[in-house]
Design a protein around this motif. Sequence first.
Motif, mmCIF file in Angstrom:
data_model
loop_
_atom_site.group_PDB
_atom_site.id
_atom_site.type_symbol
_atom_site.label_atom_id
_atom_site.label_comp_id
_atom_site.label_asym_id
_atom_site.label_seq_id
_atom_site.Cartn_x
_atom_site.Cartn_y
_atom_site.Cartn_z
ATOM 1 N N PRO A 134 2.478 2.445 0.375
ATOM 2 C CA PRO A 134 3.043 2.018 -0.647
ATOM 3 C C PRO A 134 2.436 2.187 -1.866
ATOM 4 O O PRO A 134 2.606 2.600 -3.239
ATOM 5 C CB PRO A 134 3.747 1.076 -0.443
ATOM 6 C CG PRO A 134 3.168 0.336 0.827
ATOM 7 C CD PRO A 134 2.784 1.382 1.371
ATOM 8 N N ARG A 169 0.908 6.173 -5.196
ATOM 9 C CA ARG A 169 2.191 6.585 -6.149
ATOM 10 C C ARG A 169 1.966 7.940 -6.867
ATOM 11 O O ARG A 169 3.105 8.568 -7.384
ATOM 12 C CB ARG A 169 2.154 5.525 -7.120
ATOM 13 C CG ARG A 169 2.833 4.264 -6.766
ATOM 14 C CD ARG A 169 2.166 3.022 -7.482
ATOM 15 N NE ARG A 169 0.603 3.102 -7.229
ATOM 16 C CZ ARG A 169 -0.285 2.359 -7.937
ATOM 17 N NH1 ARG A 169 0.038 1.613 -9.084
ATOM 18 N NH2 ARG A 169 -1.447 2.081 -7.660
ATOM 19 N N ARG A 219 7.651 8.138 4.246
ATOM 20 C CA ARG A 219 7.955 7.034 3.225
ATOM 21 C C ARG A 219 9.517 6.873 3.465
ATOM 22 O O ARG A 219 9.880 5.751 3.181
ATOM 23 C CB ARG A 219 7.291 7.330 1.961
ATOM 24 C CG ARG A 219 6.251 7.577 1.715
ATOM 25 C CD ARG A 219 5.474 8.247 0.519
ATOM 26 N NE ARG A 219 5.908 7.138 -0.704
ATOM 27 C CZ ARG A 219 4.797 6.510 -1.181
ATOM 28 N NH1 ARG A 219 3.589 6.786 -0.510
ATOM 29 N NH2 ARG A 219 4.953 5.526 -2.256
ATOM 30 N N LYS A 220 10.269 8.094 3.507
ATOM 31 C CA LYS A 220 11.645 7.914 3.398
ATOM 32 C C LYS A 220 12.005 6.902 4.758
ATOM 33 O O LYS A 220 12.960 6.113 4.623
ATOM 34 C CB LYS A 220 12.317 9.072 3.393
ATOM 35 C CG LYS A 220 13.899 9.044 3.334
ATOM 36 C CD LYS A 220 14.574 10.554 3.400
ATOM 37 C CE LYS A 220 15.922 10.602 2.938
ATOM 38 N NZ LYS A 220 16.742 9.884 4.302
ATOM 39 N N ALA A 247 9.611 4.276 -1.802
ATOM 40 C CA ALA A 247 10.083 5.502 -2.621
ATOM 41 C C ALA A 247 8.946 6.391 -2.765
ATOM 42 O O ALA A 247 7.694 6.054 -2.345
ATOM 43 C CB ALA A 247 10.102 4.552 -4.108
ATOM 44 N N PRO A 248 9.264 7.613 -3.089
ATOM 45 C CA PRO A 248 8.454 8.864 -2.833
ATOM 46 C C PRO A 248 7.261 8.695 -3.944
ATOM 47 O O PRO A 248 7.687 8.417 -5.238
ATOM 48 C CB PRO A 248 9.357 10.099 -3.048
ATOM 49 C CG PRO A 248 10.720 9.416 -3.761
ATOM 50 C CD PRO A 248 10.770 7.924 -3.353
ATOM 51 N N THR A 255 4.770 10.626 -6.857
ATOM 52 C CA THR A 255 5.023 11.956 -7.681
ATOM 53 C C THR A 255 3.842 13.054 -7.258
ATOM 54 O O THR A 255 2.882 12.524 -6.727
ATOM 55 C CB THR A 255 4.755 11.390 -9.176
ATOM 56 O OG1 THR A 255 5.802 10.598 -9.596
ATOM 57 C CG2 THR A 255 4.673 12.721 -9.907
ATOM 58 N N ASN A 295 15.099 13.793 -5.204
ATOM 59 C CA ASN A 295 14.279 12.516 -5.480
ATOM 60 C C ASN A 295 13.009 12.571 -5.801
ATOM 61 O O ASN A 295 12.470 11.503 -6.094
ATOM 62 C CB ASN A 295 14.493 11.859 -4.065
ATOM 63 C CG ASN A 295 16.062 11.429 -3.918
ATOM 64 O OD1 ASN A 295 16.600 10.369 -4.395
ATOM 65 N ND2 ASN A 295 16.640 12.337 -3.256
ATOM 66 N N PRO A 351 8.076 8.638 -11.922
ATOM 67 C CA PRO A 351 9.092 7.614 -11.420
ATOM 68 C C PRO A 351 8.255 6.281 -10.929
ATOM 69 O O PRO A 351 8.782 5.078 -11.051
ATOM 70 C CB PRO A 351 10.039 8.222 -10.456
ATOM 71 C CG PRO A 351 10.000 9.679 -10.907
ATOM 72 C CD PRO A 351 8.497 10.078 -11.174
ATOM 73 N N MET A 352 6.987 6.658 -10.162
ATOM 74 C CA MET A 352 6.559 5.294 -9.564
ATOM 75 C C MET A 352 5.355 4.711 -10.337
ATOM 76 O O MET A 352 4.276 4.082 -9.993
ATOM 77 C CB MET A 352 5.920 6.050 -8.327
ATOM 78 C CG MET A 352 6.973 6.298 -7.311
ATOM 79 S SD MET A 352 7.815 4.472 -6.385
ATOM 80 C CE MET A 352 6.222 4.084 -5.718
#
Length: 493
Positions: free
Chosen positions: A122, A125, A175-176, A181-182, A184, A220, A270-271
């Motif tokens: 995690p 990112r 990750r999913k 969260a995925p 970038t 996503n 997004p991350m």
Amino acid sequence: MTCKLSLATLAEAAKTATIPAYERASLKAGIVHFGVGNFHRAHQAIYLDDLFNVGSDHDWAIIGAGVLPSDAAMRDKLAAQDFLTTVVEQDNNKTAARVTAPMIDILPVGEPDVMIAKLADPEIRIVSMTITEGGYFIDASGKFNPAHPAIAADGQNPAAPKTVFGLIVAGLKARKDKGIAPFTVMSCDNIPHNGVVTANAVVGTAKLSDPAFADWIKANVSFPNGMVDRITPATSQREIDFLKENFDIEDNWPVYCEEFKQWVLEDRFPMGRPALEKVGVTFVPDVTPYEHMKIRILNGGHAAIAYPAALMDIHFVHESMENDLIRAFLAKLENEEIIPIVPPVPDTSLADYFKLIERRFLNPKIADTIPRLAQDGSNRQPKFILPSTLDNLRQGRDVVGLALVSALWCRYFFGKSDSGKDIVFNDASAERLHEAAVKAKDDPAAFLAFDDIFGDVAKSELFRKRFAYALKTLWEKGTKETLQLYLDGKLAV
């Protein structure tokens, strides 16, 4: 006395080079980067080094990754010096060295489980890449080719992928499955709309094994487009020795580059992302105008001068620009057939941009080589030259100069310069290009038969006529006289 580069010898290196103002131990990984080559270490890594030096964003360090044997060799060389790199920036009037430290590890090549586990971390990112123009499995139209054997193999065995895109898919899947969260995905390669191209490759690879997951990725995962620019030659023993002799630093793989650099990015992370705007990165809603400018004027310019220079036995880029014929050829080509079809760029004069390009090409300290510019033309021509040709044709404009560029490329692939010297090819399609170039001496259409390269350009009667006449002239009169005819406005029939 020469010091062998490592964390332990930074104080010694500081006598002749700038060293990091931050403690490497303070860094935490936030980015996995595929393709730890010269350009990455002269560009993305430099921006991060600058950012870390001002005390910002120390949780965005880089972990390198790769899938090729050359990546394994790079890992060995950099691991031996604690993943430090000496970057030598060379402007026309100065040369300066700096040691950079934003990379903290490189993952072992050929161990997909290790790579997937890191991609699923995690803390990661952003996953970025510099895998060259030829690494995206695309054809002349820019479409992803899922039938490529390497991609097809990943589709059949998604749990143990061997390509960058197969690994990214597996990392996103992990990750999913864990509710993370995925990341970038950020391309740093010289490809028009590189984010879109990367998205097509990732989604296309996923679709082979799990169409539903491919749709999830499309909905996503963010793939920002970006424009990158810094002339960065290959490293040879010459550069390694220069660093020892002039800076007393022994680096297994130093990087040499020009002083100029530029990075324009769409702000879609997004991350989160490092605050790169603090160190000169331009964030924009749409990178298209900037990438059109750079890819067509600079990369197109490189591609244009590579083959006449090679045919005239010129080795260095700055020497080609010191040749009156080649420099005038480039200027006429740019001003008449490339720059007029480049859309406006915010707060930028395209004429001034080209003057900057000329100055950069003339930099003798970079010692960039014509063989480097000439390599991988089967991937570079469809991205850097032929789009300009097609746009001119669609607008009803003539393509005398751009057709000459294609003819010069064909003549180059015959395999001998005008003086009879053998040309050494560096292109995945060299065998078929050489075979076609030999046939094209008598039948020019033979070289235009590659749909994956020429696409719709080869369907134009005007282009085919211009190409055939330019190639015929090159064979009858040689490169120098053909360039002069072009400059005199006497090449078209």
